[in-house]
Design an enzyme around this catalytic site. Structure first.
Site, PDB file in Angstrom:
ATOM      1  N   GLY A 157      43.124  31.305  45.360  1.00 38.48           N
ATOM      2  CA  GLY A 157      42.144  31.277  46.433  1.00 38.48           C
ATOM      3  C   GLY A 157      40.892  32.049  46.062  1.00 38.48           C
ATOM      4  N   CYS A 158      39.841  31.826  46.828  1.00 38.95           N
ATOM      5  CA  CYS A 158      38.555  32.460  46.504  1.00 38.95           C
ATOM      6  C   CYS A 158      38.599  33.974  46.696  1.00 38.95           C
ATOM      7  CB  CYS A 158      37.440  31.835  47.337  1.00 38.95           C
ATOM      8  SG  CYS A 158      37.755  31.784  49.115  1.00 38.95           S
TER       9      CYS A 158
END
Length: 342
Positions: A157-158
């Site tokens: 994920g970011c």
């Protein structure tokens, strides 16, 4: 291997091409000399339309039709790899179909990031339907990648990308106290919420606010990466793209500035997408790039680490491209450093 074989491009499909991350991935595949964007799909029920009609800034750069996806397309899909820029549950359902046809999957969703299936109901809101694939999926935080990438690649994920890159060098070097719970405050631009219209993420409505206290789905992913609990508080900022993460830890007594610097230098030597900055990083400097910018300041036993990435690139599409390059034995940064249109 003959020259002809070396010149054969890797045929690829992007599912979720109408979304922000999927669109960036389509553009990256078109600039990568080793890959070919063979198909681009959006959700079922949409009409086929030119990619440049969806994203005019890519006109004369990405020439492909975005078609509606149905699961029946798996049977005739002539590709070696499929990139899934889809909602979590959609990726989870489609990935097994693709794998069964011998198509490698690079998944940008959270469907296969966590190794514990029992965390999905709490943090993702649904029960995982394919827990057997969680062990097969290789988590591809590329600067820390040690396991070979198989046919199911799970892109981080970011927020976890920004936070893990900032904190893991210190933990690996054993510079942080055993009882320290890292405190992370991270702010993302509105593109992190996706392209679907919503009043809460409308640019004119967004100021600066925190959300997801203690229950954000990226918290267990960060904890899985670091091997310890964290206090993670995400924020939504009134800018388009980028993440700035502020991470605070307590160092062991006597840890010097030189030891801290050495930990980062050792961790990221020869890692081309990590940059050390002389001042606190700015999201404007990483927007449109595949880099993670790192900076830290120490006051005795207290250390603050700043990490900045583009949430759509290093936090999604560029990291997926980086992983696919490695998976297929190509240069790690192929298609990532041209910087012409991103």
């Amino acid at each position: 291997m003959s020259v002809e074989q070396q010149n054969i491009k890797i045929r690829s499909a992007v599912l979720g091409a109408a979304g922000y991350s999927g669109a960036e991935l389509c553009a990256l595949l078109c600039t990568n000399p080793y890959f070919e964007l063979s198909y681009a799909f959006a959700s079922a029920g949409r009409s086929s339309e030119p990619f440049a009609q969806l994203y005019p800034r890519f006109q004369q750069q990405v020439d492909i039709m975005v078609e509606p996806w149905t699961d029946e397309r798996v049977e005739t899909l002539d590709v070696q790899v499929a990139f899934l820029a889809l909602p979590h549950e959609a990726s989870e359902a489609i990935a097994p179909l693709l794998l069964a046809k011998g198509i490698a999957v690079v998944d940008l969703s959270g469907a296969f990031r966590l190794k514990q299936a029992d965390l999905y109901p709490k943090y993702y809101g649904y029960a995982h339907q394919h827990p057997e694939l969680l062990a097969q999926a290789v988590y591809s935080l590329m600067e820390w990648q040690t396991s070979p990438l198989g046919d199911l690649v799970s892109v981080p994920g970011c927020y976890p990308t920004a936070c893990t890159l900032a904190l893991l060098p210190l933990l690996k070097a054993d510079l942080v106290t055993q009882d320290c719970i890292p405190v992370i405050s991270a702010t993302s631009g509105v593109s992190g919420a996706g392209r679907k219209a919503s009043l809460s993420t409308s640019f004119c409505e967004v100021g600066l606010n925190a959300y997801g206290f203690f229950k954000h789905r990226h918290r267990p992913e960060i904890e899985q990466n670091l091997g310890r609990k964290v206090v993670f508080t995400p924020h939504l900022g009134n800018f388009k793209r980028g993440i700035l993460a502020t991470c605070v830890v307590t160092l062991k007594a006597g840890v010097s500035a030189e030891q801290v610097a050495a930990a980062f230098q050792h961790a990221y030597a020869n890692k081309p997408l990590i940059r050390f900055t002389k001042n606190s990083p700015n999201v404007a400097d990483v927007a449109g790039t595949p880099f993670c910018d790192l900076y830290w300041q120490q006051d005795g036993e207290q250390l603050v680490i700043m990490s900045a990435i583009d949430n759509l690139l290093k936090g999604a599409a560029a990291q997926a491209m980086q992983a696919a390059n490695v998976r297929f034995g190509k240069p790690e940064t192929a298609g990532l450093l041209a910087g012409a249109s991103l």
